[in-house]
Scaffold this motif. Structure first.
Motif, PDB file in Angstrom:
ATOM      1  N   PHE A 192       0.937  -0.842  -0.008  1.00  0.00           N
ATOM      2  CA  PHE A 192      -0.149   0.329  -0.090  1.00  0.00           C
ATOM      3  C   PHE A 192       0.527   0.856  -0.031  1.00  0.00           C
ATOM      4  CE2 PHE A 192      -4.205   1.418   2.199  1.00  0.00           C
ATOM      5  CZ  PHE A 192      -5.216   0.951   1.064  1.00  0.00           C
ATOM      6  N   PRO A 193       0.198   2.126  -0.874  1.00  0.00           N
ATOM      7  CA  PRO A 193       1.033   3.701  -0.393  1.00  0.00           C
ATOM      8  C   PRO A 193       2.191   3.944   1.067  1.00  0.00           C
ATOM      9  CG  PRO A 193      -0.826   3.985  -1.903  1.00  0.00           C
ATOM     10  CD  PRO A 193      -0.728   2.915  -1.296  1.00  0.00           C
ATOM     11  N   ASN A 194       2.898   3.770   1.134  1.00  0.00           N
ATOM     12  CA  ASN A 194       3.399   4.391   2.622  1.00  0.00           C
ATOM     13  C   ASN A 194       2.932   5.487   3.369  1.00  0.00           C
ATOM     14  OD1 ASN A 194       5.281   2.112   3.596  1.00  0.00           O
ATOM     15  ND2 ASN A 194       6.884   2.889   1.711  1.00  0.00           N
ATOM     16  N   LYS A 195       1.984   6.934   2.615  1.00  0.00           N
ATOM     17  CA  LYS A 195       1.581   7.932   2.786  1.00  0.00           C
ATOM     18  C   LYS A 195       0.316   8.377   3.660  1.00  0.00           C
ATOM     19  CE  LYS A 195       0.373   8.839  -1.748  1.00  0.00           C
ATOM     20  NZ  LYS A 195       0.449   9.555  -2.933  1.00  0.00           N
ATOM     21  N   PHE A 196      -0.017   6.112   3.741  1.00  0.00           N
ATOM     22  CA  PHE A 196      -1.093   5.942   4.509  1.00  0.00           C
ATOM     23  C   PHE A 196      -1.145   5.852   5.666  1.00  0.00           C
ATOM     24  CE2 PHE A 196      -2.679   5.011   0.127  1.00  0.00           C
ATOM     25  CZ  PHE A 196      -3.894   5.215  -0.117  1.00  0.00           C
ATOM     26  N   PHE A 197      -1.993   6.542   7.114  1.00  0.00           N
ATOM     27  CA  PHE A 197      -1.772   5.660   7.780  1.00  0.00           C
ATOM     28  C   PHE A 197      -0.147   5.938   8.495  1.00  0.00           C
ATOM     29  CE2 PHE A 197      -5.162   3.675   6.219  1.00  0.00           C
ATOM     30  CZ  PHE A 197      -6.095   3.724   6.499  1.00  0.00           C
ATOM     31  N   PRO A 198       0.249   7.380   8.248  1.00  0.00           N
ATOM     32  CA  PRO A 198       1.106   7.711   9.279  1.00  0.00           C
ATOM     33  C   PRO A 198       1.769   7.066  10.827  1.00  0.00           C
ATOM     34  CG  PRO A 198       0.212   9.869   8.713  1.00  0.00           C
ATOM     35  CD  PRO A 198      -0.256   8.690   8.154  1.00  0.00           C
ATOM     36  N   SER A 199       0.276   6.543  11.392  1.00  0.00           N
ATOM     37  CA  SER A 199       0.551   6.473  12.535  1.00  0.00           C
ATOM     38  C   SER A 199       0.942   5.085  12.740  1.00  0.00           C
ATOM     39  CB  SER A 199      -0.946   6.746  13.121  1.00  0.00           C
ATOM     40  OG  SER A 199      -1.498   5.780  12.814  1.00  0.00           O
ATOM     41  N   ILE A 200       0.703   4.223  12.013  1.00  0.00           N
ATOM     42  CA  ILE A 200       1.065   2.821  12.181  1.00  0.00           C
ATOM     43  C   ILE A 200       2.673   2.502  11.749  1.00  0.00           C
ATOM     44  CG2 ILE A 200       0.640   0.665  11.009  1.00  0.00           C
ATOM     45  CD1 ILE A 200      -1.592   0.975  10.166  1.00  0.00           C
ATOM     46  N   ARG A 201       3.447   1.737  13.306  1.00  0.00           N
ATOM     47  CA  ARG A 201       4.792   2.009  13.160  1.00  0.00           C
ATOM     48  C   ARG A 201       4.993   0.327  12.411  1.00  0.00           C
ATOM     49  NH1 ARG A 201       5.535   6.429  12.960  1.00  0.00           N
ATOM     50  NH2 ARG A 201       4.584   7.824  14.414  1.00  0.00           N
ATOM     51  N   PRO A 202       6.052   0.270  12.588  1.00  0.00           N
ATOM     52  CA  PRO A 202       6.599  -1.373  12.335  1.00  0.00           C
ATOM     53  C   PRO A 202       6.183  -2.579  12.618  1.00  0.00           C
ATOM     54  CG  PRO A 202       8.387   0.632  11.587  1.00  0.00           C
ATOM     55  CD  PRO A 202       7.227   1.632  12.422  1.00  0.00           C
ATOM     56  N   SER A 203       5.470  -3.493  12.122  1.00  0.00           N
ATOM     57  CA  SER A 203       5.557  -4.249  12.448  1.00  0.00           C
ATOM     58  C   SER A 203       4.034  -4.544  13.646  1.00  0.00           C
ATOM     59  CB  SER A 203       6.817  -4.904  14.436  1.00  0.00           C
ATOM     60  OG  SER A 203       8.121  -5.640  13.466  1.00  0.00           O
ATOM     61  N   ASN A 204       3.097  -2.563  13.403  1.00  0.00           N
ATOM     62  CA  ASN A 204       1.972  -3.039  13.812  1.00  0.00           C
ATOM     63  C   ASN A 204       1.345  -3.207  13.386  1.00  0.00           C
ATOM     64  OD1 ASN A 204       3.239  -1.939  16.152  1.00  0.00           O
ATOM     65  ND2 ASN A 204       2.054  -0.066  15.915  1.00  0.00           N
ATOM     66  N   GLU A 205       0.108  -4.096  13.385  1.00  0.00           N
ATOM     67  CA  GLU A 205      -1.127  -3.628  12.421  1.00  0.00           C
ATOM     68  C   GLU A 205      -2.259  -4.112  12.996  1.00  0.00           C
ATOM     69  OE1 GLU A 205      -2.527  -9.012  12.481  1.00  0.00           O
ATOM     70  OE2 GLU A 205      -0.077  -8.260  10.995  1.00  0.00           O
ATOM     71  N   PHE A 206      -3.308  -3.343  12.039  1.00  0.00           N
ATOM     72  CA  PHE A 206      -4.830  -3.211  12.946  1.00  0.00           C
ATOM     73  C   PHE A 206      -6.300  -3.399  11.876  1.00  0.00           C
ATOM     74  CE2 PHE A 206      -1.829   0.145  14.484  1.00  0.00           C
ATOM     75  CZ  PHE A 206      -2.100   0.193  15.847  1.00  0.00           C
ATOM     76  N   ASN A 207      -7.226  -3.928  12.533  1.00  0.00           N
ATOM     77  CA  ASN A 207      -8.361  -4.420  11.126  1.00  0.00           C
ATOM     78  C   ASN A 207      -8.984  -2.272  10.983  1.00  0.00           C
ATOM     79  OD1 ASN A 207     -10.681  -4.250  10.747  1.00  0.00           O
ATOM     80  ND2 ASN A 207     -10.791  -6.848  11.176  1.00  0.00           N
ATOM     81  N   LEU A 208      -8.506  -2.763   9.549  1.00  0.00           N
ATOM     82  CA  LEU A 208      -9.647  -1.884   9.159  1.00  0.00           C
ATOM     83  C   LEU A 208     -10.550  -0.991   9.262  1.00  0.00           C
ATOM     84  CD1 LEU A 208      -8.711   0.206   6.808  1.00  0.00           C
ATOM     85  CD2 LEU A 208     -10.255  -0.580   5.316  1.00  0.00           C
ATOM     86  N   ILE A 209     -11.769  -1.832   9.519  1.00  0.00           N
ATOM     87  CA  ILE A 209     -12.548  -1.002  10.773  1.00  0.00           C
ATOM     88  C   ILE A 209     -11.717  -0.094  12.425  1.00  0.00           C
ATOM     89  CG2 ILE A 209     -14.768  -1.868  11.993  1.00  0.00           C
ATOM     90  CD1 ILE A 209     -15.126  -3.853   9.482  1.00  0.00           C
ATOM     91  N   GLU A 210     -10.989  -0.741  12.755  1.00  0.00           N
ATOM     92  CA  GLU A 210     -10.680  -0.093  13.539  1.00  0.00           C
ATOM     93  C   GLU A 210     -10.346   1.287  13.414  1.00  0.00           C
ATOM     94  OE1 GLU A 210      -8.212  -2.269  15.913  1.00  0.00           O
ATOM     95  OE2 GLU A 210      -8.709  -3.987  15.765  1.00  0.00           O
ATOM     96  N   ILE A 211      -9.536   1.577  12.006  1.00  0.00           N
ATOM     97  CA  ILE A 211      -9.116   2.559  11.729  1.00  0.00           C
ATOM     98  C   ILE A 211      -9.461   3.655  11.147  1.00  0.00           C
ATOM     99  CG2 ILE A 211      -7.658   4.110  10.312  1.00  0.00           C
ATOM    100  CD1 ILE A 211      -5.733   1.056  10.862  1.00  0.00           C
ATOM    101  N   ILE A 212     -10.975   3.572  10.530  1.00  0.00           N
ATOM    102  CA  ILE A 212     -11.514   4.052   9.677  1.00  0.00           C
ATOM    103  C   ILE A 212     -12.688   4.120  10.189  1.00  0.00           C
ATOM    104  CG2 ILE A 212     -10.953   4.053   7.654  1.00  0.00           C
ATOM    105  CD1 ILE A 212     -12.513   2.048   6.455  1.00  0.00           C
ATOM    106  N   GLY A 213     -13.281   3.198  11.232  1.00  0.00           N
ATOM    107  CA  GLY A 213     -14.682   3.198  12.094  1.00  0.00           C
ATOM    108  C   GLY A 213     -16.106   2.144  11.788  1.00  0.00           C
ATOM    109  N   GLY A 214     -15.112   2.144  10.233  1.00  0.00           N
ATOM    110  CA  GLY A 214     -16.453   0.029   9.420  1.00  0.00           C
ATOM    111  C   GLY A 214     -17.093   1.130   8.801  1.00  0.00           C
TER     112      GLY A 214
END
Length: 141
Positions: free
Chosen positions: A117-139
């Motif tokens: 994915f382009p690196n400019k998305f979600f700059p707060s996600i740090r290496p080795s972290n992962e999140f469900n997309l629903i958690e990030i954008i609210g579903g």
């Protein structure tokens, strides 16, 4: 011009030298006072001008910052809109977004292979972290 020459010139015109010198000294004092007053006004005006320049520089800096932040906000809104669209397309709740150790952003659906994915998305996600997309954008409802 020295005093002797002034006295001689005054005698030629029938003017008393003492009166002429007194008048010249008075005029000189008057002009000196006017000069000092104008000098004070000039300094005050220069100080005011410097304050106005500083305010203008500050305003320009803030304007530029607001423009930059507005552009960044528009950019982030577009990304969230795209991700929301992806989530709706898949109609799934198991889209995960994360970042590899090298900093590359990735996403995947369920157990499928990860996609870059382009690196400019979600700059707060740090290496080795992962999140469900629903958690990030609210579903996507």
């Amino acid at each position: 011009m020295d005093i002797e020459k002034l006295i001689e010139a005054a005698k030629l015109y029938g003017i008393d030298a003492a009166d002429a010198i007194t008048a010249l000294l008075a005029e000189n004092e008057k002009l000196l006072k006017m000069y000092q007053e104008e000098k004070a006004v000039c300094h005050a005006t220069q100080a005011e001008l410097e304050k106005v320049r500083e305010s203008l520089d500050f305003a320009r800096t803030k304007d530029a910052e607001l423009i930059r932040l507005g552009m960044e906000l528009d950019h982030l809104k577009k990304h969230v809109k795209r991700l929301t669209h992806i989530l709706r397309l898949y109609e799934r709740k198991d889209i995960v977004v994360g970042r590899y150790e090298n900093g590359q952003l990735w996403w995947k659906v369920g157990d499928r292979e990860k996609n870059n994915f382009p690196n400019k998305f979600f700059p707060s996600i740090r290496p080795s972290n992962e999140f469900n997309l629903i958690e990030i954008i609210g579903g996507a409802e």
